[in-house]
Write a protein that holds these residues in place. Structure first.
Motif, PDB file in Angstrom:
ATOM      1  N   ARG A 447       0.854  -1.195   0.000  1.00 46.19           N
ATOM      2  CA  ARG A 447       0.000   0.000   0.000  1.00 46.19           C
ATOM      3  C   ARG A 447       0.884   1.238   0.000  1.00 46.19           C
ATOM      4  N   ALA A 448       1.418   1.574  -1.155  1.00 42.70           N
ATOM      5  CA  ALA A 448       2.310   2.734  -1.266  1.00 42.70           C
ATOM      6  C   ALA A 448       2.178   3.315  -2.672  1.00 42.70           C
ATOM      7  N   GLY A 449       2.403   4.619  -2.759  1.00 45.53           N
ATOM      8  CA  GLY A 449       2.235   5.315  -4.036  1.00 45.53           C
ATOM      9  C   GLY A 449       3.245   4.883  -5.094  1.00 45.53           C
ATOM     10  N   VAL A 450       4.471   4.637  -4.683  1.00 39.79           N
ATOM     11  CA  VAL A 450       5.520   4.217  -5.621  1.00 39.79           C
ATOM     12  C   VAL A 450       6.160   2.952  -5.083  1.00 39.79           C
ATOM     13  N   VAL A 451       6.297   1.949  -5.926  1.00 39.12           N
ATOM     14  CA  VAL A 451       7.058   0.763  -5.513  1.00 39.12           C
ATOM     15  C   VAL A 451       8.102   0.492  -6.595  1.00 39.12           C
ATOM     16  N   TRP A 452       9.355   0.478  -6.176  1.00 41.37           N
ATOM     17  CA  TRP A 452      10.445   0.192  -7.110  1.00 41.37           C
ATOM     18  C   TRP A 452      10.790  -1.288  -7.045  1.00 41.37           C
ATOM     19  N   ALA A 453      11.234  -1.833  -8.152  1.00 45.46           N
ATOM     20  CA  ALA A 453      11.665  -3.234  -8.168  1.00 45.46           C
ATOM     21  C   ALA A 453      13.109  -3.304  -8.639  1.00 45.46           C
ATOM     22  N   ASN A 454      13.951  -3.892  -7.818  1.00 38.45           N
ATOM     23  CA  ASN A 454      15.387  -4.039  -8.102  1.00 38.45           C
ATOM     24  C   ASN A 454      16.073  -2.710  -8.388  1.00 38.45           C
ATOM     25  N   THR A 455      15.549  -1.675  -7.837  1.00 37.11           N
ATOM     26  CA  THR A 455      16.165  -0.346  -7.876  1.00 37.11           C
ATOM     27  C   THR A 455      15.474   0.471  -6.791  1.00 37.11           C
ATOM     28  N   PHE A 456      15.932   1.694  -6.573  1.00 39.42           N
ATOM     29  CA  PHE A 456      15.276   2.511  -5.538  1.00 39.42           C
ATOM     30  C   PHE A 456      15.516   3.998  -5.805  1.00 39.42           C
ATOM     31  N   LYS A 458      14.262   6.254  -7.832  1.00 43.42           N
ATOM     32  CA  LYS A 458      14.404   6.734  -9.206  1.00 43.42           C
ATOM     33  C   LYS A 458      13.198   7.616  -9.520  1.00 43.42           C
ATOM     34  N   PHE A 459      13.469   8.766 -10.117  1.00 43.86           N
ATOM     35  CA  PHE A 459      12.385   9.728 -10.377  1.00 43.86           C
ATOM     36  C   PHE A 459      12.376  10.160 -11.831  1.00 43.86           C
ATOM     37  N   ASP A 460      11.208  10.542 -12.273  1.00 42.63           N
ATOM     38  CA  ASP A 460      11.071  11.045 -13.627  1.00 42.63           C
ATOM     39  C   ASP A 460       9.867  11.975 -13.640  1.00 42.63           C
ATOM     40  N   PRO A 461       9.975  13.104 -14.346  1.00 43.48           N
ATOM     41  CA  PRO A 461       8.846  14.056 -14.323  1.00 43.48           C
ATOM     42  C   PRO A 461       7.555  13.479 -14.885  1.00 43.48           C
ATOM     43  N   THR A 462       7.651  12.452 -15.710  1.00 43.98           N
ATOM     44  CA  THR A 462       6.431  11.914 -16.320  1.00 43.98           C
ATOM     45  C   THR A 462       5.676  10.979 -15.385  1.00 43.98           C
ATOM     46  N   SER A 463       6.306  10.662 -14.259  1.00 45.46           N
ATOM     47  CA  SER A 463       5.729   9.651 -13.382  1.00 45.46           C
ATOM     48  C   SER A 463       5.089  10.298 -12.156  1.00 45.46           C
ATOM     49  N   PRO A 464       3.833   9.967 -11.862  1.00 41.29           N
ATOM     50  CA  PRO A 464       3.200  10.589 -10.697  1.00 41.29           C
ATOM     51  C   PRO A 464       3.807  10.090  -9.394  1.00 41.29           C
ATOM     52  N   PHE A 465       3.734  10.935  -8.370  1.00 43.84           N
ATOM     53  CA  PHE A 465       4.312  10.610  -7.070  1.00 43.84           C
ATOM     54  C   PHE A 465       3.341  11.068  -5.992  1.00 43.84           C
ATOM     55  N   GLY A 466       3.153  10.247  -4.968  1.00 42.61           N
ATOM     56  CA  GLY A 466       2.267  10.658  -3.882  1.00 42.61           C
ATOM     57  C   GLY A 466       1.971   9.488  -2.978  1.00 42.61           C
ATOM     58  N   TYR A 468      -0.235   6.962  -0.045  1.00 40.10           N
ATOM     59  CA  TYR A 468      -1.435   6.354   0.508  1.00 40.10           C
ATOM     60  C   TYR A 468      -1.454   6.718   1.998  1.00 40.10           C
ATOM     61  N   LYS A 469      -2.547   6.470   2.624  1.00 33.76           N
ATOM     62  CA  LYS A 469      -2.703   6.605   4.077  1.00 33.76           C
ATOM     63  C   LYS A 469      -2.163   7.958   4.567  1.00 33.76           C
ATOM     64  N   GLU A 470      -1.336   7.947   5.630  1.00 29.94           N
ATOM     65  CA  GLU A 470      -0.905   9.234   6.191  1.00 29.94           C
ATOM     66  C   GLU A 470       0.256   9.863   5.421  1.00 29.94           C
ATOM     67  N   SER A 471       0.556   9.319   4.255  1.00 33.53           N
ATOM     68  CA  SER A 471       1.614   9.926   3.444  1.00 33.53           C
ATOM     69  C   SER A 471       1.082  10.992   2.499  1.00 33.53           C
ATOM     70  N   GLY A 472      -0.222  11.226   2.507  1.00 36.50           N
ATOM     71  CA  GLY A 472      -0.668  12.378   1.745  1.00 36.50           C
ATOM     72  C   GLY A 472      -1.944  12.209   0.959  1.00 36.50           C
ATOM     73  N   VAL A 473      -2.256  13.293   0.266  1.00 35.38           N
ATOM     74  CA  VAL A 473      -3.477  13.396  -0.524  1.00 35.38           C
ATOM     75  C   VAL A 473      -3.089  13.969  -1.878  1.00 35.38           C
ATOM     76  N   GLY A 474      -3.422  13.274  -2.950  1.00 32.19           N
ATOM     77  CA  GLY A 474      -3.161  13.796  -4.288  1.00 32.19           C
ATOM     78  C   GLY A 474      -1.821  13.331  -4.841  1.00 32.19           C
ATOM     79  N   ARG A 475      -1.596  13.664  -6.093  1.00 32.02           N
ATOM     80  CA  ARG A 475      -0.368  13.253  -6.779  1.00 32.02           C
ATOM     81  C   ARG A 475       0.318  14.451  -7.408  1.00 32.02           C
ATOM     82  N   GLU A 476       1.645  14.389  -7.438  1.00 29.93           N
ATOM     83  CA  GLU A 476       2.408  15.397  -8.175  1.00 29.93           C
ATOM     84  C   GLU A 476       3.212  14.656  -9.234  1.00 29.93           C
ATOM     85  N   GLY A 477       3.530  15.364 -10.317  1.00 30.57           N
ATOM     86  CA  GLY A 477       4.293  14.737 -11.395  1.00 30.57           C
ATOM     87  C   GLY A 477       3.371  14.113 -12.420  1.00 30.57           C
TER      88      GLY A 477
END
Ligand code: NAP
Ligand code: MG
Length: 491
Positions: A447-456, A458-466, A468-477
């Motif tokens: 239950r998390a907004g981003v889950v990386w597999a075999n890496t950690f 990593k960001f890209d402007p095209t990919s939304p970020f945000g 679940y639960k007490e980690s926030g409301v809404g998405r950026e990116g």
């Protein structure tokens, strides 16, 4: 000057020679006003505060402390620009201004990187290779959307909201400013942004870039100050949308004060990410990913992999390798190109981390730290791991926001999943395995907004970020990041 961590990290003096980035080319003024209506202006109450270099405790500059009166001026300037030139401008023209910001930022990338490391304590390698290029990439990405909103929301109309009030933390100062400003402008809004108290300088440089890019006055206003200035933005009746990145506690307060108003909001809050290493993972690669996820950038990352779950059969091997790798981490001068772990951002943050080190030990955790020597001045914390902790340990449950990793083991897939999800947060996670099936299965269930597999991390402007639960409301990116800055209607 040799960094103590350098020499000891590679026993016997075979460490790297110091390779500090030059500061000759940077221009930091001794004092900065508030950037309101296209000009740097004095704060109404005449108050300024110091911003310091956390690696040396030297003062870098004095920065204006905005009061509610200054915030009011900034919001009015933003409103006038919204009603005036910016609101009337064709989207394709808006896009040119945003591109221009991106290009100037790229041209000055070296200066931005050095100032980011000086003001915040993060290693130059991070600011040079991650923060600044990603910040420019966000402006490039959203510039492209400005005149294509009808394709972003097919069959719908997308209208700007008005004035966006934006509040950001100290861990990625320029990057967070870019995450906020770029989509807001692309959608036709105007902005009042407050950087964090301890890292205002790259926001001031961004204000210079915005002025050089020729944006009409008032489109972007940047008000430095403390929490009270942030609260004044949130409470201002002239603000149509609040975008906040910071701690869950302050996010909760903001959400309460916005309840019952018409203001839209997005909240990007804390995290306690789990990395899960299965026995079939490429262990060396996983260990490097764990190190990157929690120790680089001093663990000052909302999505830092601060919890580690290792399958029991490889736990001894992973922990031994992790300890070996921790010994080679170079802790010290953020401007040195060899540095892995820079300075803790502030004395307050260092106190918080140290209090968690005590809590972890008092709870019965087994603490292990790298043996590096720390510089005499400045704020530092050795890379630290805790083993022998349980699900109820505070170092496992609470966000520390420092280079501190809590390690636990698991036997079965379901156990890993249950433990990973057992936190109030849900910002990110990581899985290390050779099996694609496990990746697909786990990424659906964590239950998390981003889950990386075999890496950690990593960001890209095209990919939304945000979160679940007490980690926030809404998405950026990405496309989702546009949604936060428009009112959608039926065509
Ligand atoms: P913070 O204490 O919540 O502060 C964040 C920003 O809010 C700062 O600019 C702060 O000003 C301001 N602020 C303080 N009190 C306020 C109030 N009552 N009303 C409005 N604004 C107020 O967080 P932080 O310690 O700077 O940053 C670390 C936190 O940010 C961590 O929890 C981390 O996980 C989170 N974070 C989340 C993300 C994400 O995308 N989810 C990204 C980065 C960081 P001052 O600087 O003056 O205190
Ligand atoms: Mg500072």
């Amino acid at each position: 000057m040799a960094t103590p961590g350098n020499k000891l990290a590679f026993d016997g003096g075979w460490g790297y020679d110091p390779a500090p980035e030059s500061t000759d080319h940077i221009d930091v003024k001794s004092r900065y006003g508030l950037f309101i209506n296209g000009d740097f202006v004095k704060p109404e109450k005449g108050k300024y505060f110091d911003t310091i270099n956390p690696a040396t405790e030297d003062k870098l500059s004095r920065v204006a402390e905005a009061s509610a009166v200054d915030v009011d001026k900034a919001v009015k300037a933003a409103r006038a620009a919204y009603r005036g030139p910016w609101g009337r401008m064709k989207p394709a023209e808006r896009s040119k201004y945003i591109y221009r910001i991106a290009r100037i930022m790229q041209e000055r990338a070296c200066e931005f990187s050095v100032i980011e490391s000086l003001d915040g304590g993060k290693p130059i390698r991070e600011s040079r290779d991650v923060d600044i290029p990603l910040a420019a990439a966000h402006f490039f990405y959203y510039a492209g959307w400005a005149d294509k909103l009808e394709y972003a929301f097919p069959g719908r109309t997308a209208k700007s909201l008005g004035v966006a009030g934006q509040i950001i933390p100290w861990n990625f100062p320029l990057l967070m400013a870019s995450w906020k400003i770029a989509p807001a402008l692309a959608c036709g809004n105007t902005v009042v942004l407050k950087p964090a108290e301890t890292t205002p300088l790259t926001a001031m440089k961004l204000a210079e870039v915005i002025a050089d890019a020729g944006l009409p006055p008032g489109v972007v206003n940047i008000v430095t100050g403390a929490g009270a200035a942030g609260a004044a933005i949130v409470d201002h009746p002239g603000v149509d949308k609040v975008a906040f990145t910071g701690s869950t506690n302050i996010g909760r307060m903001i959400q309460k004060s916005l309840a019952g108003t018409n203001k839209r909001y997005t909240l990007e809050l804390g995290g306690k990410a789990a990395n899960i290493i299965f026995a079939d993972a490429a262990i060396d690669q996983a260990v490097e990913g764990i190190v990157n996820g929690i120790f680089f950038n001093q663990g000052h990352v909302c999505c830092a992999g601060s919890r580690l779950f290792v399958q029991e059969s490889v736990a001894d091997e992973v922990i031994a390798k992790l300890k070996d790798r921790m010994e080679t981490l170079i802790v010290g001068d953020p401007l040195d190109k060899n540095t892995d772990v820079g300075a803790i951002n502030s004395t307050m943050q260092l106190d918080k981390i140290q209090s968690y080190l005590k809590i972890g030990q008092a709870e019965g955790g087994d603490m292990h730290q790298s043996s590096c020597t720390l510089p005499n001045k400045g704020y530092w914390c050795r890379p630290t791991i805790f083993t022998g902790v349980s699900q109820s340990s505070r170092v496992v449950q609470e966000e520390i926001f420092g280079p501190v990793l809590a390690i636990q083991t698991f036997r079965k897939y379901d156990e890993a999943l249950t433990k990973a999800n057992n936190t109030p947060y849900g910002l990110s996670g990581g899985i290390w395995t050779d099996k694609g099936s496990k990746i697909f299965n786990m990424t659906q269930k964590i239950r998390a907004g981003v889950v990386w597999a075999n890496t950690f991390n990593k960001f890209d402007p095209t990919s939304p970020f945000g979160g679940y639960k007490e980690s926030g409301v809404g998405r950026e990116g990405g496309l989702h990041g546009l949604d936060a800055y428009v009112k959608l209607g039926v065509k």
